[in-house]
Design an enzyme around this catalytic site. Structure first.
Site, PDB file in Angstrom:
ATOM      1  N   ARG A 155       0.919  -1.105   0.105  1.00  0.00           N
ATOM      2  CA  ARG A 155       0.040   0.183   0.125  1.00  0.00           C
ATOM      3  C   ARG A 155       0.969   1.178  -0.090  1.00  0.00           C
ATOM      4  O   ARG A 155       1.778   1.268   0.406  1.00  0.00           O
ATOM      5  CB  ARG A 155      -0.802  -0.004   1.100  1.00  0.00           C
ATOM      6  N   LYS A 179      -2.130  -2.526   7.893  1.00  0.00           N
ATOM      7  CA  LYS A 179      -3.347  -1.937   8.675  1.00  0.00           C
ATOM      8  C   LYS A 179      -3.306  -2.674   9.880  1.00  0.00           C
ATOM      9  O   LYS A 179      -2.790  -3.889  10.019  1.00  0.00           O
ATOM     10  CB  LYS A 179      -4.536  -2.468   7.987  1.00  0.00           C
ATOM     11  N   HIS A 248      -2.696   3.006  -5.605  1.00  0.00           N
ATOM     12  CA  HIS A 248      -3.277   1.655  -5.476  1.00  0.00           C
ATOM     13  C   HIS A 248      -3.542   0.739  -6.466  1.00  0.00           C
ATOM     14  O   HIS A 248      -3.659  -0.439  -6.304  1.00  0.00           O
ATOM     15  CB  HIS A 248      -4.649   1.947  -4.516  1.00  0.00           C
ATOM     16  N   ARG A 251      -0.839  -1.789  -6.844  1.00  0.00           N
ATOM     17  CA  ARG A 251      -1.318  -2.940  -6.042  1.00  0.00           C
ATOM     18  C   ARG A 251      -2.018  -3.873  -6.517  1.00  0.00           C
ATOM     19  O   ARG A 251      -1.975  -5.192  -6.471  1.00  0.00           O
ATOM     20  CB  ARG A 251      -1.566  -2.414  -4.748  1.00  0.00           C
ATOM     21  N   HIS A 274      -3.380  -9.208   3.481  1.00  0.00           N
ATOM     22  CA  HIS A 274      -4.914  -9.153   3.681  1.00  0.00           C
ATOM     23  C   HIS A 274      -5.257 -10.141   4.941  1.00  0.00           C
ATOM     24  O   HIS A 274      -4.694 -11.185   4.853  1.00  0.00           O
ATOM     25  CB  HIS A 274      -5.931  -9.712   2.409  1.00  0.00           C
ATOM     26  N   TYR A 283      -9.640 -10.540  -6.604  1.00  0.00           N
ATOM     27  CA  TYR A 283      -9.168 -10.476  -8.079  1.00  0.00           C
ATOM     28  C   TYR A 283      -9.332 -11.782  -8.758  1.00  0.00           C
ATOM     29  O   TYR A 283      -8.880 -11.607 -10.025  1.00  0.00           O
ATOM     30  CB  TYR A 283      -7.520 -10.568  -7.538  1.00  0.00           C
TER      31      TYR A 283
END
Length: 309
Positions: A155, A179, A248, A251, A274, A283
């Site tokens: 990110r 995150k 982004h 990514r 993730h 995806y």
């Protein structure tokens, strides 16, 4: 107590007891004021039927699905507070089944042609400036940033917050914090990416030494996400790429290209950081023609030879 009074006490509790930030409290206030307005002539605002009516009302408005879900969540949290404080016997949401399906929004990717065009231009542009000029230094940094974005899939916030002590690319790894401050080690082996990082570190040695961060600007401050966005936009404009390419999207492109190269979804999840496989599975929808290619070129039936006499 009136509904308005109860909402006011709840918001005070959010601020004093739950220590929520002002932005969150403001969002709660807006959502609950809308609920108050809808229930202005209704005493039994805590009944299931009235809540269902309010949800139907929200669905009739031109709100995005995410907005509707947030507004419902705000009201649900309010009723959880009323139940906890024993102002009502039971949260009416216990009896309500919510099925609000968000539309599938596929991640936007960058074409291989545009990526090659961008990299060819920026590498060529570097050679047009004297190595002692800041413009040359700036392009060296921009190359390193773009190489990391497409070569790791991290990110933009993760890239901008890389600490200099966490750059161990000579040992083929970068340590980042994603995150929720989750630590993630990204292996890095591509020779072009490593070379771009080595050149950048040499050119920006003094600036990096005077900063806590690896990617810095000319003021020796941390490179901002907005600066990277502006940089990409600037180069795209110069080479006539009229698409709005964002950090982004690198990514998304990284993940999609791995998937196209038959890397399993669990490995991609791990590389992207993730927490849920569900996030990564988006995806699988991006390259819908992949299944057609498999069925055309790799169908097991082609291996079965039958003599039909």
């Amino acid at each position: 107590m009136t509904l308005k009074t109860l909402v006011r006490k709840y918001l005070e509790n959010c601020k004093e007891q739950n220590n929520l930030n002002q932005k969150t409290i403001k969002a709660y206030k807006i959502d609950l004021e809308q609920f108050i307005f809808f229930m202005k002539d209704i005493d039994a605002f805590y009944k299931k039927d009235e809540i269902v009516r309010y949800i139907q009302h929200l669905n009739s408005l031109n709100f995005k699905v995410k907005t509707i879900k947030r507004k419902i969540a705000s009201v649900k949290a309010f009723f959880s507070y009323l139940e906890y404080e024993e102002i009502i016997e039971r949260n009416p949401f216990y009896k309500i089944k919510l099925k609000i399906k968000e539309p599938l929004i596929l991640p936007k990717t960058i074409s291989l042609k545009d990526i090659e065009k961008l990299f060819e231009y920026i590498y060529l542009e570097k050679s047009n400036y004297n190595e002692t000029s800041y413009k040359h230094k700036e392009i060296v940094r921009d190359i390193a940033v773009l190489e990391v974005l497409i070569g790791t899939g991290m990110r933009i916030s993760e890239l901008c917050n890389i600490k200099k002590e966490n750059m161990a690319y000579t040992n083929n790894e970068i340590k980042i914090y994603g995150k929720g401050a989750k630590e993630r080690i990204i292996p890095i082996y591509n020779k072009d990416t490593i070379a771009a990082l080595q050149i950048y570190e040499t050119v920006f040695y003094k600036e990096i030494c005077n900063s806590d961060y690896f990617f810095v600007n000319k003021r020796k401050k941390r490179l901002s996400s907005q600066s990277v966005r502006n940089m990409i936009k600037k180069y795209c404009k110069k080479i006539n790429i009229d698409k709005n390419i964002t950090p982004h999207m690198f990514r998304h492109t990284f993940a999609t290209m791995l998937l196209d190269d038959d890397v399993d979804i669990r490995s991609i999840q791990m590389l992207l950081g993730h927490s849920s496989i569900i996030t990564t599975q988006i995806y699988t929808h991006v390259r819908s023609n992949k299944k057609s290619q498999i069925m055309k070129n790799k169908n097991p039936r082609r291996m079965i030879i039958v003599n039909k006499g």
